[in-house]
Design a protein around this motif. Sequence first.
Motif, PDB file in Angstrom:
ATOM      1  N   VAL A  94       0.856  -1.183   0.000  1.00 41.78           N
ATOM      2  CA  VAL A  94       0.000   0.000   0.000  1.00 41.78           C
ATOM      3  C   VAL A  94       0.894   1.235   0.000  1.00 41.78           C
ATOM      4  O   VAL A  94       1.867   1.327   0.760  1.00 41.78           O
ATOM      5  N   VAL A  95       0.579   2.183  -0.859  1.00 44.85           N
ATOM      6  CA  VAL A  95       1.355   3.421  -0.967  1.00 44.85           C
ATOM      7  C   VAL A  95       0.405   4.609  -0.889  1.00 44.85           C
ATOM      8  O   VAL A  95      -0.801   4.477  -1.073  1.00 44.85           O
ATOM      9  N   TYR A  96       0.969   5.774  -0.596  1.00 46.20           N
ATOM     10  CA  TYR A  96       0.189   7.011  -0.557  1.00 46.20           C
ATOM     11  C   TYR A  96       0.581   7.877  -1.750  1.00 46.20           C
ATOM     12  O   TYR A  96       1.761   8.166  -1.963  1.00 46.20           O
ATOM     13  N   ARG A  97      -0.429   8.274  -2.543  1.00 41.91           N
ATOM     14  CA  ARG A  97      -0.170   9.084  -3.733  1.00 41.91           C
ATOM     15  C   ARG A  97      -0.872  10.431  -3.593  1.00 41.91           C
ATOM     16  O   ARG A  97      -2.107  10.521  -3.704  1.00 41.91           O
ATOM     17  N   PRO A  98      -0.107  11.482  -3.321  1.00 41.05           N
ATOM     18  CA  PRO A  98      -0.717  12.806  -3.128  1.00 41.05           C
ATOM     19  C   PRO A  98      -1.555  13.271  -4.320  1.00 41.05           C
ATOM     20  O   PRO A  98      -2.524  14.009  -4.137  1.00 41.05           O
ATOM     21  N   ARG A  99      -1.220  12.815  -5.519  1.00 37.98           N
ATOM     22  CA  ARG A  99      -1.921  13.288  -6.715  1.00 37.98           C
ATOM     23  C   ARG A  99      -3.402  12.906  -6.701  1.00 37.98           C
ATOM     24  O   ARG A  99      -4.228  13.583  -7.326  1.00 37.98           O
ATOM     25  N   ILE A 100      -3.772  11.837  -5.991  1.00 35.09           N
ATOM     26  CA  ILE A 100      -5.174  11.424  -5.962  1.00 35.09           C
ATOM     27  C   ILE A 100      -5.823  11.682  -4.602  1.00 35.09           C
ATOM     28  O   ILE A 100      -6.948  11.252  -4.353  1.00 35.09           O
ATOM     29  N   SER A 101      -5.114  12.387  -3.719  1.00 34.49           N
ATOM     30  CA  SER A 101      -5.621  12.616  -2.363  1.00 34.49           C
ATOM     31  C   SER A 101      -6.407  13.919  -2.261  1.00 34.49           C
ATOM     32  O   SER A 101      -6.025  14.946  -2.844  1.00 34.49           O
ATOM     33  N   GLU A 102      -7.501  13.881  -1.519  1.00 35.85           N
ATOM     34  CA  GLU A 102      -8.295  15.077  -1.230  1.00 35.85           C
ATOM     35  C   GLU A 102      -7.618  15.855  -0.109  1.00 35.85           C
ATOM     36  O   GLU A 102      -7.373  15.326   0.983  1.00 35.85           O
ATOM     37  N   GLY A 103      -7.314  17.120  -0.351  1.00 37.36           N
ATOM     38  CA  GLY A 103      -6.682  17.943   0.671  1.00 37.36           C
ATOM     39  C   GLY A 103      -7.694  18.663   1.537  1.00 37.36           C
ATOM     40  O   GLY A 103      -8.906  18.546   1.355  1.00 37.36           O
ATOM     41  N   GLY A 104      -7.190  19.406   2.514  1.00 33.05           N
ATOM     42  CA  GLY A 104      -8.066  20.227   3.345  1.00 33.05           C
ATOM     43  C   GLY A 104      -8.708  19.457   4.487  1.00 33.05           C
ATOM     44  O   GLY A 104      -8.346  18.338   4.805  1.00 33.05           O
ATOM     45  N   SER A 105      -9.704  20.112   5.108  1.00 34.49           N
ATOM     46  CA  SER A 105     -10.398  19.545   6.262  1.00 34.49           C
ATOM     47  C   SER A 105     -11.640  18.784   5.815  1.00 34.49           C
ATOM     48  O   SER A 105     -12.381  19.222   4.955  1.00 34.49           O
ATOM     49  N   ILE A 106     -11.859  17.621   6.442  1.00 34.76           N
ATOM     50  CA  ILE A 106     -13.031  16.797   6.146  1.00 34.76           C
ATOM     51  C   ILE A 106     -13.689  16.412   7.469  1.00 34.76           C
ATOM     52  O   ILE A 106     -13.016  15.935   8.389  1.00 34.76           O
ATOM     53  N   SER A 107     -14.997  16.612   7.562  1.00 33.87           N
ATOM     54  CA  SER A 107     -15.732  16.309   8.789  1.00 33.87           C
ATOM     55  C   SER A 107     -16.463  14.981   8.658  1.00 33.87           C
ATOM     56  O   SER A 107     -17.127  14.716   7.654  1.00 33.87           O
ATOM     57  N   LEU A 108     -16.312  14.137   9.686  1.00 33.80           N
ATOM     58  CA  LEU A 108     -16.984  12.835   9.718  1.00 33.80           C
ATOM     59  C   LEU A 108     -17.447  12.557  11.135  1.00 33.80           C
ATOM     60  O   LEU A 108     -16.636  12.520  12.066  1.00 33.80           O
ATOM     61  N   LEU A 109     -18.759  12.390  11.303  1.00 32.95           N
ATOM     62  CA  LEU A 109     -19.352  12.052  12.598  1.00 32.95           C
ATOM     63  C   LEU A 109     -18.906  13.003  13.705  1.00 32.95           C
ATOM     64  O   LEU A 109     -18.630  12.601  14.839  1.00 32.95           O
ATOM     65  N   GLY A 110     -18.821  14.284  13.370  1.00 31.56           N
ATOM     66  CA  GLY A 110     -18.479  15.298  14.359  1.00 31.56           C
ATOM     67  C   GLY A 110     -16.995  15.515  14.561  1.00 31.56           C
ATOM     68  O   GLY A 110     -16.604  16.420  15.303  1.00 31.56           O
ATOM     69  N   GLU A 111     -16.160  14.724  13.918  1.00 29.59           N
ATOM     70  CA  GLU A 111     -14.710  14.893  14.018  1.00 29.59           C
ATOM     71  C   GLU A 111     -14.178  15.513  12.733  1.00 29.59           C
ATOM     72  O   GLU A 111     -14.689  15.232  11.642  1.00 29.59           O
TER      73      GLU A 111
END
Length: 492
Positions: free
Chosen positions: A232-249
Amino acid sequence: MAISRPTLAAIRFGYGLRPGEEPPRDAEALLAQLDQAAKRKPRFPREGAGGRRETASRVMSLRAAEAKAAKDGKPNESIRKETQKEALQIYRQDAMARLAQAILSPFGFHERLASFWTDHFSTSALKSLPMRMVVPLYEAEAIRPNLAGSFANLLKAAMLHPAMLIYLDQSDGAGMDAPAGRSGGRAVNESLGRELLELHTLGAGSGYTQEDVRAAALILTGLSVDRRALEVVYRPRISEGGSISLLGEVYEDDEAGSQDHLRMLEDLALNPMTAEHVCRKLVIHFVADEPPADVVAAMTAAWAETEGDLKAVYRAMLDHPRAWSDPGQKIKRPFEFVVSGFRAVDISDKDLSRLLDEMDDDEQEDDGPMRKALKMASSTAARADAKQRAARANDLTLAALQRMDQPIWQPPSPAGYADLASVWLSPGQLSERIAWARLMAGRFGQRRDPGTFLDAALGDAAGQNTRDVIAQAPNTNHAIAMVLASPEFNRR
């Protein structure tokens, strides 16, 4: 009918009795298996984890090269056929090793938990040809080493394994504001986020919304698979940036490696709805289709007190009196039925290897001039006999599970296999079980005393009616088959 605790422990919490193997006496003996089993490597993948990565990488590289050549108008059909044949043979060998693992292991509770969690975090060998080699690796690497630790660690290991990401097409998606998303080439893939919430953690009907599904999916963007290294690798080109809210967090993308998805998984693991969902599934699997609320409550309390320590959760289930009451509440699923049947006849490792050899012998069609010459010299009758042996071996093992609708590592959906009696009590299912019992009696039941076999297979779980039926059987094979087809043997 009263059943002793050791008998019930072996049948309800393991894969049944096996001659010469002392059944676990109580909850402590069952829990002790977890530490003992952790010291032993599983029988699959056959060449070990490192060897399997090398094999899978080689096969996938050959397939990719052939696909490129075919696209350029220079297809190589022999490469395609050889890699397909190799992957299928590897799967069959691993599947038989998986069957042998459950049959021969003295740690039945650990084996049942391995099956439960592999099913809870379902992936499928049918997804693609390479997945036939990757899914066995997934159970060996992600599930088995983590089933007695914290749920958070098990969740992360399962969700962040290449098998899970490939199965749910994680590499195909991209964040809406990611470079790959803005260019219009990719869209958000919600599959991993949806199954994470619906199946793996909170559970359906727990109150999360479609917005939460999308938020989870966005937090997971950036995760992909290096298919050559199977990592498993992390690819910044396909990653959503910024803040994301989920279930109050609120989760912030971290440019240093994106750890937001790890924090999300840890938060979900501690969520009370996750505890309720998972504990209820465990009770349904081991105890009853209608899980006693007090058993579930004891387990969720242990989850909260220990922050999801799974051994403490198992202890809470096993310490509850309701977990040991009302035997015969569950119908064995096909894999459990077949495994317990092989255990009852006390099949050896050598016999299981012979069954695999018989199947493999029929597959060796084009292994070079020497084998072709030998085949030409062999009689038609000998070849027909080899095919019959292969068919019989398959009918007792992998084909039997296929016909009974629970083939190894091939669940029908990400939800895994059903765990309710209504699914496994159909006329077709019962017919297949009776047919299998007859095959087993014919192959491994000869020269056995039916009464002795009944005691070995069921102990004090055998009712008087079944004892009377076995005593009146017209011959040994019929009696052995009747034991395997009896209500007591099919329930736990």
